[in-house]
Design a protein around this motif. Structure first.
Motif, PDB file in Angstrom:
ATOM      1  N   ASP A 221       1.179   8.076 -23.895  1.00  0.00           N
ATOM      2  CA  ASP A 221       1.352   6.959 -24.955  1.00  0.00           C
ATOM      3  C   ASP A 221       2.384   6.095 -24.828  1.00  0.00           C
ATOM      4  N   TYR A 222       3.189   6.599 -24.235  1.00  0.00           N
ATOM      5  CA  TYR A 222       4.384   5.623 -24.031  1.00  0.00           C
ATOM      6  C   TYR A 222       4.048   4.723 -22.934  1.00  0.00           C
ATOM      7  N   ALA A 223       3.427   5.296 -21.837  1.00  0.00           N
ATOM      8  CA  ALA A 223       3.344   4.419 -20.600  1.00  0.00           C
ATOM      9  C   ALA A 223       1.964   3.136 -20.889  1.00  0.00           C
ATOM     10  N   LYS A 224       1.309   3.562 -21.834  1.00  0.00           N
ATOM     11  CA  LYS A 224       0.037   2.443 -22.235  1.00  0.00           C
ATOM     12  C   LYS A 224       0.777   1.378 -22.936  1.00  0.00           C
ATOM     13  N   LYS A 225       2.052   1.470 -23.502  1.00  0.00           N
ATOM     14  CA  LYS A 225       2.829   0.690 -24.374  1.00  0.00           C
ATOM     15  C   LYS A 225       3.447  -0.200 -23.288  1.00  0.00           C
ATOM     16  N   VAL A 226       3.876   0.387 -22.110  1.00  0.00           N
ATOM     17  CA  VAL A 226       4.770  -0.444 -21.229  1.00  0.00           C
ATOM     18  C   VAL A 226       3.980  -0.717 -19.893  1.00  0.00           C
ATOM     19  N   LEU A 227       2.989  -0.404 -19.767  1.00  0.00           N
ATOM     20  CA  LEU A 227       2.197  -0.729 -18.503  1.00  0.00           C
ATOM     21  C   LEU A 227       1.617  -2.146 -18.696  1.00  0.00           C
ATOM     22  N   LYS A 228       1.609  -3.110 -17.658  1.00  0.00           N
ATOM     23  CA  LYS A 228       0.915  -4.296 -17.498  1.00  0.00           C
ATOM     24  C   LYS A 228      -0.650  -3.771 -17.615  1.00  0.00           C
ATOM     25  N   ASP A 243      -7.877  19.479 -16.298  1.00  0.00           N
ATOM     26  CA  ASP A 243      -8.624  19.072 -17.505  1.00  0.00           C
ATOM     27  C   ASP A 243      -8.053  18.601 -18.658  1.00  0.00           C
ATOM     28  N   LYS A 244      -7.051  19.452 -19.086  1.00  0.00           N
ATOM     29  CA  LYS A 244      -6.027  19.033 -20.329  1.00  0.00           C
ATOM     30  C   LYS A 244      -5.543  17.653 -19.916  1.00  0.00           C
ATOM     31  N   VAL A 245      -4.932  17.450 -18.999  1.00  0.00           N
ATOM     32  CA  VAL A 245      -4.358  16.245 -18.900  1.00  0.00           C
ATOM     33  C   VAL A 245      -5.047  14.958 -18.825  1.00  0.00           C
ATOM     34  N   LYS A 250      -7.791  10.202 -21.066  1.00  0.00           N
ATOM     35  CA  LYS A 250      -8.816   9.666 -21.577  1.00  0.00           C
ATOM     36  C   LYS A 250      -8.743   8.771 -22.838  1.00  0.00           C
ATOM     37  N   SER A 251      -8.263   9.864 -23.730  1.00  0.00           N
ATOM     38  CA  SER A 251      -8.033   9.777 -25.259  1.00  0.00           C
ATOM     39  C   SER A 251      -6.970   8.512 -25.429  1.00  0.00           C
ATOM     40  N   ASN A 252      -6.195   8.449 -24.483  1.00  0.00           N
ATOM     41  CA  ASN A 252      -5.262   7.033 -24.359  1.00  0.00           C
ATOM     42  C   ASN A 252      -5.849   5.909 -23.826  1.00  0.00           C
ATOM     43  N   GLY A 253      -6.888   5.898 -23.408  1.00  0.00           N
ATOM     44  CA  GLY A 253      -7.472   4.898 -23.078  1.00  0.00           C
ATOM     45  C   GLY A 253      -7.291   4.229 -21.446  1.00  0.00           C
ATOM     46  N   ASN A 273      -5.655   4.278 -14.392  1.00  0.00           N
ATOM     47  CA  ASN A 273      -5.194   2.954 -14.997  1.00  0.00           C
ATOM     48  C   ASN A 273      -5.542   2.713 -16.236  1.00  0.00           C
ATOM     49  N   ILE A 274      -4.577   2.006 -16.889  1.00  0.00           N
ATOM     50  CA  ILE A 274      -4.919   1.633 -18.309  1.00  0.00           C
ATOM     51  C   ILE A 274      -5.898   0.354 -18.387  1.00  0.00           C
ATOM     52  N   LYS A 275      -6.929   0.405 -19.389  1.00  0.00           N
ATOM     53  CA  LYS A 275      -7.826  -0.567 -19.244  1.00  0.00           C
ATOM     54  C   LYS A 275      -7.303  -1.975 -19.234  1.00  0.00           C
ATOM     55  N   LYS A 276      -8.113  -2.822 -18.775  1.00  0.00           N
ATOM     56  CA  LYS A 276      -7.540  -4.135 -18.425  1.00  0.00           C
ATOM     57  C   LYS A 276      -7.764  -5.027 -19.628  1.00  0.00           C
TER      58      LYS A 276
END
Ligand code: GLN
Length: 277
Positions: A221-228, A243-245, A250-253, A273-276
């Protein structure tokens, strides 16, 4: 004692002291005793050495202390790292995390290493990749002191800061890469680990909560907010957590979720990668 006898002496003493890994531990401690120069045994076998320092190290190992906390240093990615009881001993398995990022061919990335501990991941990335900047955080001030030393001893510039990632709301920097080898062992399992880990390595560096996943949930969750946009997350995982990670990512996009196995064939690293858009 003559140099030629030192290794056999150390092996025998550790074996008699009940150390299972007596051969590799003897090599580790004798190598440190000879300042990393095991070849001197072959080059000057008849040289007389005072082994009192080695004896103390062997006694410490027999009392249960891991070799790396006795010599206070360990190699990681062919670099020297100082360790203390305040940091997890860098593992060879974790080299896969660094190597995987190195192979991505990133150009001047800005990198964040979460739960840096000894700083081994941040320092190695900084050494081997041309990074625009490497920042690294940990909850433990004492760990950060060791990590700072490791960066300076290896001649790299890493910006360390104290942060409890589970509560963090520091979203002010943007990164191309977020990397972490967080604590990921289930609480009940930590208590059953071998004494050499459980009784000596920092508990907070091992315990990932009841299900072992609490750091991954927060870091994803944190990374999706700070990743370009399109930025990379790279995580070390436990052998049974792929599987769990993956689900958490996936659920974080995240997309392009890729699993890498370590030299023993165990699941070890996940990248995504976080989606573009
Ligand atoms: N990042 C550090 C390492 O890989 C520390 C990991 C931790 O404390 N869980 O060794």
């Amino acid at each position: 004692m003559k140099l030629r006898e030192v290794l056999r002496y150390a092996e025998q003493k550790l074996k008699d002291g009940g150390i299972k890994e007596y051969k590799s531990d003897a090599r580790f401690l004798v190598s440190d005793f000879l300042k990393g120069d095991l070849s001197s045994i072959i080059i000057t076998p008849s040289k007389e050495v005072d082994i009192s320092e080695l004896d103390s190290a062997l006694d410490a190992r027999i009392s249960g202390i891991p070799c790396q906390y006795i010599t206070k240093n360990v190699q990681f990615m062919s670099l020297e790292f100082e360790v203390s009881k305040d940091v997890l001993i860098p593992r060879q398995d974790t080299e896969l995390l660094v190597e995987t990022i190195m192979k991505m061919g990133l150009k001047n990335p800005e990198v964040l290493d979460i739960c840096t501990g000894s700083g081994c991941v941040a320092v190695a990335l900084s050494k081997y990749i041309n990074c625009k900047c490497v920042r690294a955080c940990d909850i433990s001030e004492k760990a950060l002191e060791i990590a700072e030393k490791n960066a300076s001893n290896n001649g790299v510039n890493v910006e360390f800061y104290q942060d409890d990632i589970l509560k963090s709301e520091k979203y002010n920097f943007k990164y191309d890469v977020v990397v972490s080898n967080p604590p990921y062992i289930e609480t009940d399992v930590v208590l059953k680990l071998d004494s050499i880990v459980k009784d000596y390595e920092p508990y907070i560096a091992l315990d990932g909560g009841q299900d072992g996943l609490k750091f991954y949930i927060k870091i994803a969750d944190y990374a999706k907010k700070v990743l370009k946009k399109g930025g990379l997350i790279a995580l070390e995982i436990g052998y049974n957590q792929a599987d769990k990670v993956t689900e958490i990512l996936k659920s974080n996009g995240y997309e392009n979720i890729t699993l890498y196995k370590d030299l023993s064939g165990n699941d070890r690293v996940l990248t995504a990668n976080i989606k573009k858009f």
